[in-house]
Design an enzyme around this catalytic site. Sequence first.
Site, mmCIF file in Angstrom:
data_model
loop_
_atom_site.group_PDB
_atom_site.id
_atom_site.type_symbol
_atom_site.label_atom_id
_atom_site.label_comp_id
_atom_site.label_asym_id
_atom_site.label_seq_id
_atom_site.Cartn_x
_atom_site.Cartn_y
_atom_site.Cartn_z
ATOM 1 N N GLY A 235 42.586 35.935 36.418
ATOM 2 C CA GLY A 235 41.732 36.330 37.538
ATOM 3 C C GLY A 235 41.820 35.295 38.639
ATOM 4 O O GLY A 235 42.811 34.551 38.741
ATOM 5 N N GLU A 257 45.343 32.067 33.922
ATOM 6 C CA GLU A 257 46.319 32.627 34.862
ATOM 7 C C GLU A 257 45.546 32.925 36.133
ATOM 8 O O GLU A 257 44.818 33.916 36.210
ATOM 9 C CB GLU A 257 46.925 33.922 34.305
ATOM 10 C CG GLU A 257 47.778 33.736 33.077
ATOM 11 C CD GLU A 257 49.064 32.982 33.346
ATOM 12 O OE1 GLU A 257 49.423 32.775 34.527
ATOM 13 O OE2 GLU A 257 49.709 32.594 32.360
ATOM 14 N N LEU A 258 45.680 32.054 37.139
ATOM 15 C CA LEU A 258 44.793 32.154 38.308
ATOM 16 C C LEU A 258 45.562 32.630 39.537
ATOM 17 O O LEU A 258 46.595 33.271 39.421
ATOM 18 C CB LEU A 258 44.113 30.799 38.520
ATOM 19 C CG LEU A 258 43.430 30.243 37.249
ATOM 20 C CD1 LEU A 258 42.812 28.886 37.506
ATOM 21 C CD2 LEU A 258 42.374 31.209 36.720
ATOM 22 N N CYS A 291 49.371 38.632 41.549
ATOM 23 C CA CYS A 291 49.323 37.192 41.838
ATOM 24 C C CYS A 291 50.719 36.656 42.097
ATOM 25 O O CYS A 291 50.888 35.577 42.653
ATOM 26 C CB CYS A 291 48.641 36.434 40.708
ATOM 27 S SG CYS A 291 49.297 36.859 39.109
ATOM 28 N N GLU A 388 45.477 34.507 49.523
ATOM 29 C CA GLU A 388 46.220 35.605 48.901
ATOM 30 C C GLU A 388 45.920 36.891 49.662
ATOM 31 O O GLU A 388 44.755 37.258 49.830
ATOM 32 C CB GLU A 388 45.745 35.768 47.453
ATOM 33 C CG GLU A 388 46.748 35.335 46.435
ATOM 34 C CD GLU A 388 46.312 35.615 45.009
ATOM 35 O OE1 GLU A 388 45.129 35.389 44.667
ATOM 36 O OE2 GLU A 388 47.160 36.049 44.223
#
Length: 485
Positions: A235, A257-258, A291, A388
């Site tokens: 996230g 997992e960023l 991502c 992002e």
Amino acid sequence: MNEARVVAAVDKQLFIGGKWVDATGGRTSEVIDPATGSVLCVVADASPEDGRAALDAAVAAQPAFAATPPRERADILMRAFELLHERVDDLALLMTLEMGKPLAESRGEIAYAAEFFRHFAGEAVRIDGGYQTAPAGGSRFLVARQPVGPCLLITPWNFPMAMGTRKLGPAIAAGCTSVIKPAPQTPLSILALMDILAHAGLPAGAVNCISTTEAGAVLEPMIRSGLARKLSFTGSTQVGRILLEQCAEKVLRTSMELGGNAPVLVFADADLDEAVEGVFAAKMRNMGEACTAANRIYVHSSVIEEFGRRLAERMAGLTVGRGTDAGVNVGPLIDDAALRKVQTLVADAVKRGATVLTGGEATGGAGYFYPPTVLTGVPRDAAMSSQEIFGPVAPLTPFETEDEAVAAANDTEFGLIAYVFTKDLRRSLRVAEALDTGMVGLNQGVVSNPAAPFGGVKASGLGREGGAIGIDEFLETKYIGIKMG
Ligand code: ADP
């Protein structure tokens, strides 16, 4: 109607200890179809008590599950792999309805998700250890690998199935029980997966699932209880930081997992056809809601005009629409907030001097649609250079020298992935080594593969998912020192 049938077929309760149960007080939350903005269905909305019940079930199931023969765990994963393929039509439609991506991409994700189960079925039977003579002689070292223990798994909405199997595959392979919490926008894929795992023979309690709209209130006491020994999260970096702090109290193992902010470097010597296709794939997979999505595209000044023209042509040829409709390449964004963020970022870039080559205006109407967009001359101080985008917008920025391009690429707190397009082997390796990222795509725009270690450095995360090391995240190492006579 197929759509109503696949939604009706999913059990929408909580899955705890092998049983489907209602949330406390019968609480439910709505799942919205992002293509229409209308309600698809309601699912159970877990309370903190429900979260605790799910965790207790995982804790109770842990000793027996850790003791199952690895081959049995591998067989469960292989049966689940086969069921994912058998049910791919319904699962893909379900995913498109809850998340928006076109059916072809949903089918691709189901196949990708299944592959994590096949990969980790192989890893389950290859968990090994060591035996060594102490350097000074005398004693011996025995090194064993054991499951970490009960795990909390939190997944995002952008890859509703694959982010689940990427965590559940290694957890099951390693012999860890778990509680999985899907994103509230897209719980249906993971709920359908619970039925598959049960049919595949997974013991009751080995995987439990709670969907909730109160993630913070439900998860924090579960984390702080210390009953789970690990948290695996995919996230935002913002939420990842909060969770790391919560995990610190009981010193939980973490995999994070960023966020990403992937740079692309297109050098003058790149094969432009390959570069356009690669950047297109890196940008448009999942409508840019990944991502790993190309977020800053640095192109050598001598080729930027030609590159921009070709990319804009490619993007302009796409059909935007409801993901369930034939011929649609680009579905809606996940929600109104996502759409507004993209609009704001594009307006900011244009205000700072960027030129729109294609797209740039939302179509309006029902659903959260944004057209494929290419901007050129995006200045480095534009907001989209540091945030992002998470949408179908490709910002091009010119560069002159390799050093300048690498410095620009690394000028971010993130470090998930970078893409490099060049035909020069030495430059490829030099630049790949100089990039501060966990992954590099060399002349290709998609690197995700269950057999490869996925993950980032810096604020993009901790740990790796997939590959041979993916299972390590769910194993503890135990050293047994043996005194010899
Ligand atoms: P996004 O912005 O992509 O939705 P988030 O990081 O907010 O990313 O969400 C990713 C996952 O984390 C979702 O399953 C969400 O429900 C969950 N989540 C959000 N906030 C928290 C929290 N405070 N504690 C635990 N999980 C959370």
